[in-house]
Design an enzyme around this catalytic site. Structure first.
Site, PDB file in Angstrom:
ATOM      1  N   TRP A 341      48.142  47.003  40.353  1.00 48.71           N
ATOM      2  CA  TRP A 341      48.485  45.579  40.462  1.00 48.71           C
ATOM      3  C   TRP A 341      48.325  44.868  39.132  1.00 48.71           C
ATOM      4  O   TRP A 341      48.830  43.771  38.945  1.00 48.71           O
ATOM      5  CB  TRP A 341      47.619  44.893  41.532  1.00 48.71           C
ATOM      6  CG  TRP A 341      46.161  44.672  41.167  1.00 48.71           C
ATOM      7  CD1 TRP A 341      45.332  45.537  40.522  1.00 48.71           C
ATOM      8  CD2 TRP A 341      45.382  43.488  41.416  1.00 48.71           C
ATOM      9  NE1 TRP A 341      44.076  44.996  40.383  1.00 48.71           N
ATOM     10  CE2 TRP A 341      44.074  43.728  40.923  1.00 48.71           C
ATOM     11  CE3 TRP A 341      45.650  42.265  42.021  1.00 48.71           C
ATOM     12  CZ2 TRP A 341      43.048  42.790  41.005  1.00 48.71           C
ATOM     13  CZ3 TRP A 341      44.618  41.330  42.105  1.00 48.71           C
ATOM     14  CH2 TRP A 341      43.344  41.588  41.599  1.00 48.71           C
ATOM     15  N   ASP A 342      47.619  45.500  38.207  1.00 47.92           N
ATOM     16  CA  ASP A 342      47.449  44.938  36.865  1.00 47.92           C
ATOM     17  C   ASP A 342      48.792  44.475  36.305  1.00 47.92           C
ATOM     18  O   ASP A 342      48.875  43.467  35.612  1.00 47.92           O
ATOM     19  CB  ASP A 342      46.873  45.992  35.905  1.00 47.92           C
ATOM     20  CG  ASP A 342      45.568  46.613  36.382  1.00 47.92           C
ATOM     21  OD1 ASP A 342      45.432  46.866  37.588  1.00 47.92           O
ATOM     22  OD2 ASP A 342      44.694  46.864  35.533  1.00 47.92           O
ATOM     23  N   GLU A 480      36.111  45.537  44.168  1.00 47.16           N
ATOM     24  CA  GLU A 480      36.096  46.929  44.645  1.00 47.16           C
ATOM     25  C   GLU A 480      34.696  47.458  44.928  1.00 47.16           C
ATOM     26  O   GLU A 480      34.544  48.606  45.336  1.00 47.16           O
ATOM     27  CB  GLU A 480      36.794  47.831  43.624  1.00 47.16           C
ATOM     28  CG  GLU A 480      38.267  47.517  43.484  1.00 47.16           C
ATOM     29  CD  GLU A 480      38.960  48.411  42.471  1.00 47.16           C
ATOM     30  OE1 GLU A 480      38.268  49.036  41.646  1.00 47.16           O
ATOM     31  OE2 GLU A 480      40.200  48.463  42.506  1.00 47.16           O
ATOM     32  N   LYS A 592      32.440  42.573  41.884  1.00 48.81           N
ATOM     33  CA  LYS A 592      32.922  43.244  40.672  1.00 48.81           C
ATOM     34  C   LYS A 592      33.764  42.312  39.794  1.00 48.81           C
ATOM     35  O   LYS A 592      33.679  42.347  38.575  1.00 48.81           O
ATOM     36  CB  LYS A 592      33.760  44.462  41.071  1.00 48.81           C
ATOM     37  CG  LYS A 592      34.263  45.273  39.889  1.00 48.81           C
ATOM     38  CD  LYS A 592      34.992  46.515  40.336  1.00 48.81           C
ATOM     39  CE  LYS A 592      35.442  47.362  39.171  1.00 48.81           C
ATOM     40  NZ  LYS A 592      36.263  48.503  39.571  1.00 48.81           N
ATOM     41  N   GLN A 593      34.638  41.534  40.426  1.00 51.53           N
ATOM     42  CA  GLN A 593      35.598  40.758  39.638  1.00 51.53           C
ATOM     43  C   GLN A 593      36.120  39.608  40.489  1.00 51.53           C
ATOM     44  O   GLN A 593      35.847  39.539  41.686  1.00 51.53           O
ATOM     45  CB  GLN A 593      36.761  41.649  39.217  1.00 51.53           C
ATOM     46  CG  GLN A 593      37.582  42.179  40.385  1.00 51.53           C
ATOM     47  CD  GLN A 593      38.376  43.422  40.011  1.00 51.53           C
ATOM     48  OE1 GLN A 593      37.855  44.529  40.068  1.00 51.53           O
ATOM     49  NE2 GLN A 593      39.614  43.236  39.629  1.00 51.53           N
TER      50      GLN A 593
HETATM   51  C1  BGC Z   1      39.721  47.204  38.755  1.00 58.01           C
HETATM   52  C2  BGC Z   1      41.072  47.079  39.410  1.00 58.01           C
HETATM   53  C3  BGC Z   1      42.140  47.504  38.425  1.00 58.01           C
HETATM   54  C4  BGC Z   1      41.847  48.890  37.873  1.00 58.01           C
HETATM   55  C5  BGC Z   1      42.814  49.275  36.781  1.00 58.01           C
HETATM   56  C6  BGC Z   1      39.539  48.626  38.267  1.00 58.01           C
HETATM   57  O1  BGC Z   1      38.297  48.745  37.641  1.00 58.01           O
HETATM   58  O2  BGC Z   1      38.700  46.883  39.674  1.00 58.01           O
HETATM   59  O3  BGC Z   1      41.293  45.742  39.812  1.00 58.01           O
HETATM   60  O4  BGC Z   1      43.378  47.501  39.034  1.00 58.01           O
HETATM   61  O5  BGC Z   1      40.552  48.906  37.331  1.00 58.01           O
HETATM   62  O6  BGC Z   1      42.709  48.411  35.691  1.00 58.01           O
END
Ligand code: BGC
Length: 736
Positions: A341-342, A480, A592-593
């Site tokens: 999704w990035d 996550e 996490k984010q």
């Molecule tokens: C993040 C995800 C991201 C992935 C790739 C993961 O650490 O939590 O949101 O899509 O890294 O960058």
């Protein structure tokens, strides 16, 4: 490291940052990219060139890799019999006679996509030379790679030998992908042909050294080499050029890869370095004409924003709409070149605004991969299109189910490929955002609508009707750390948004493109019952909300877990997760984010009134670890919208340093593409407050940091190029 407005400079040599800087100094052209490793090699380097779309699943590995192609950089120089090389303390292979490096500077010119390295070198004989290397991957002729070496006798009259080859002995961190490798040397042209073992992509490369002195052939070694030999008069210089071309069977027929490489090489040699460079620079100038954002009053921020746009541009496919940008762009092996999704929510928006054609290419990648998404839905018992969390060339789910071995030898189960299902909505969001900004009705009618509607069909079959409402179980939201939870507010709320948009889009099609509407109703089985079901879901979806505290709840049960005061864990150089361990973190409220905050960024004021948004912020920001590089930029964006100006700037600066300062310690694996795109959005949507207002016009609501004088940038809005300038009202206001 020096960061001037358009230049990143390493001075002097920092061997301890070898891999970090290789990533930063990557050059590329949207077809391929090459890390900033040295021509002569260096112990511990990660020489890598990645070409979009060339994936291969090697035996014994869990998932496909984006494949490292043979190294086109090798140029070996001897000065009076001394091998030219930089001394790296880690290098145990050094052989006498040794030279000495007297000076070193490496520069990446962001405005020209050119890397230059200058080294002052003394040979064992005492002769001193200045060697200047340049390289670029032509933005105009994307199959052409050019190098120049200029050697000047600073002291003495050295005998110089320059050797060149292509190194086919490459791996992806030890995994071999190339089979049937054959090398040749004919008419002073070095060639390589190879095929990927599992996926069967063919590769053809050709290379030539152009020297004012005779070029000699050494065909007999393990690798064919060409060389040129000459003596330099004191204070004189010699300039040697090397050209290399690359084709794969994604570009031409499999049996034509070599001839295509040879033909293009002949024409590149004939046109010469200066002409190729001039064309290349002209293309870059056209790019920057719309992509440059100017920040007056903050040189660090100015540099950072150019740096991220540079890296997005070198990764963005220009002539190919069947490939997309991986999480680590084309600059390293991180995440094996897989697309997340990035791309849609972080990297794509800056392109939608500044280079809509490139954004369209990336969206078309998803359109072409609808069959893979339909296959995933079907395999899981759903209708419609369910996009894979990690995607490659096939469009099938390629998330590994298990991690690499941990220090104790065990592997951790990775659930994102099963449960991080919000990606289907993220892709729909990007399609609709592109349409809203560009007004590209042809795209939406012919391609985009099918993505938005068939992913809506998926959600219609995915939601569960329970307790008189709709729920979605077993999810992973952006955070996550919390896996397989029920009713992630991010997902549930975005699905409501998605279904509403799908209904609106279908209405629009009915009026403006009735044939497309009829086709899609038929092909996707958009029956009145199905649409009514969507309406019912919109009305009755469970959106976890605490009405007492007036906050969105990340998921039910979130606040029952252990509270850990994340801000107290400062100063720290690793994530709180790394400090507390996986098990404790997932049972705590550490996030996490950006998760609820991500929802706030995407839906803005349509999510909730300002008080609720502020409550959300005050709840979730102090619990957030920023364990993902995607997090700080989104927080900067939302903080600016909430008027938290100091925090917005602090988070913006944090986001700006992710790659440049390697503040996550993993830049050796590649540029954080999402952090790059996120920084642009933090600037434009966050600090400048750019949005489309209710009247459908562009509007700005700036919250610039106090010391910024002005920001100006260009966007395309509905096909029209608009230069926007935001001036800081604080500056110039007479002191009271
Ligand atoms: C993040 C995800 C991201 C992935 C790739 C993961 O650490 O939590 O949101 O899509 O890294 O960058």
């Amino acid at each position: 490291m020096l960061r001037r407005l358009w230049e990143l400079t390493e001075f002097p040599f920092h061997p301890e940052k070898l891999n970090h800087y290789e990533t930063l100094f990557t050059i590329g052209n949207g077809y391929l990219a090459t890390r900033g490793t040295f021509e002569e090699g260096s112990a511990g380097d990660i020489a890598t060139t990645l070409v979009h779309g060339i994936y291969d699943h090697a035996p014994g590995t869990l998932v496909p890799d984006l494949v490292n192609i043979p190294n086109w950089l090798p140029i070996r120089i001897w000065i009076d019999g001394t091998l030219f090389r930089l001394v790296n303390q880690n290098d145990t292979t050094l052989q006498p006679p040794e030279g000495a490096v007297l000076g070193y500077r490496r520069t990446l010119e962001l405005d020209h996509g050119l890397m230059r390295r200058e080294v002052l070198f003394r040979a064992a004989s005492g002769s001193v030379v200045r060697v200047v290397f340049e390289r670029f991957a032509s933005l105009k002729a994307v199959h052409v790679l050019a190098q120049r070496v200029e050697i000047t006798a600073v002291d003495g009259a050295p005998e110089v030998v320059v050797e060149s080859w292509i190194d086919p002995d490459v791996t992806n961190s030890g995994t071999r992908h190339w089979t049937e490798v054959s090398q040749n040397l004919h008419d002073s042209m070095v060639t390589v042909q190879a095929m990927t073992g599992q996926s069967g992509y063919r590769l053809g490369m050709a290379s030539k050294l152009v020297s004012p002195y005779p070029v000699l052939e050494q065909p007999d070694g393990s690798v064919p080499v060409v060389s040129t030999r000459f003596r330099l008069e004191p204070e004189s210089s010699a300039t040697i050029d090397k050209f290399t071309t690359v084709y794969t069977s994604r570009d031409v027929a499999p049996n034509e890869v070599l001839t295509a490489a040879q033909d293009t090489l002949r024409s590149a040699v004939q046109r010469g370095y200066d002409t190729l460079l001039a064309e290349h620079k002209a293309e870059w100038a056209a790019y920057w004409d719309t992509c440059d954002a100017r920040i007056d009053g903050d040189d660090d921020a100015q540099f950072a924003i150019r740096f991220v746009m540079y890296h997005i541009l070198i990764a963005a496919p220009r002539h190919d709409d069947r490939v997309s940008i991986g999480a680590k762009t084309l600059s390293g092996f991180g995440y094996k070149g897989h697309v997340f999704w990035d791309t849609e929510l972080f990297i794509l928006p800056p392109l939608t605004l500044t280079q809509p054609q490139l954004a369209r290419n990336l969206l078309m990648y998803r359109y072409h991969n609808l069959p893979g998404a339909r296959h995933k839905a079907q395999a899981n018992g759903y209708d419609g299109a369910m996009f894979p969390w990690e995607s490659t060339d096939t469009g099938e789910e390629t998330t590994p189910q298990w991690s690499d071995p941990q220090p104790d030898g065990t592997r951790i189960r990775i659930w994102t490929g099963d449960s991080e299902q919000h990606i289907s909505t993220d892709i729909a969001y990007a399609v609709l955002q592109y349409w809203r900004w560009t007004g590209d009705d042809t795209f939406i009618t012919q391609y985009g609508a099918e993505i938005v509607l068939d992913t809506a069909v998926f959600w219609g079959s995915r939601v569960e009707h329970k307790n008189g409402r709709y729920e979605i179980s077993q999810q992973i939201g952006p955070d996550e750390y919390h896996e397989n939870i029920d009713n992630a507010v991010f997902t549930n709320r975005m699905v409501v948004w998605h279904l509403q948009q799908a209904l609106n889009l279908l209405d629009w099609l009915q009026t403006h493109a009735p044939e497309a509407a009829a086709r899609l109703r038929h092909e996707l089985k958009l029956t009145p019952e199905r649409l009514n079901h969507w309406r019912d879901i919109i009305e009755k979806m469970f959106i976890p909300f605490d009405s007492e505290r007036q906050i969105h709840v990340q998921f039910p049960g979130f606040f029952d877990m252990e509270y850990i005061p994340v801000p107290h864990y400062q100063p720290r150089t690793s994530s709180v997760q790394a400090i507390l361990g996986h098990t404790r973190t997932i049972q705590s409220q550490v996030i996490k984010q950006a998760d609820v905050v991500m929802l706030m960024a995407l839906l803005g004021g349509t999510l909730a009134p300002r008080e609720v948004l502020l409550n959300n912020w005050n709840t979730y920001y102090p619990r957030t670890d920023h364990g993902s590089s995607l997090s700080p930029s989104v927080h900067a964006w939302v903080a600016a919208r909430l008027g938290l100006d100091d925090l917005a700037y602090e988070l913006f600066a944090h986001a700006a340093g992710i790659d440049l300062d390697d503040n996550k310690g993993n830049v050796r694996d590649g540029i954080h593409g999402a952090a790059s795109g996120g920084l642009y959005q933090a600037l434009v949507f966050g600090l400048c407050g750019l949005h489309i207002n209710e009247a459908g016009e562009l509007a700005l609501e700036p919250r610039l940091p106090e010391h910024w004088k002005q920001v100006s940038f260009t966007v395309y809005y509905r096909g029209e190029k608009r230069r926007l300038t935001v001036t800081n009202p604080v500056i110039g206001t007479p002191a009271a």
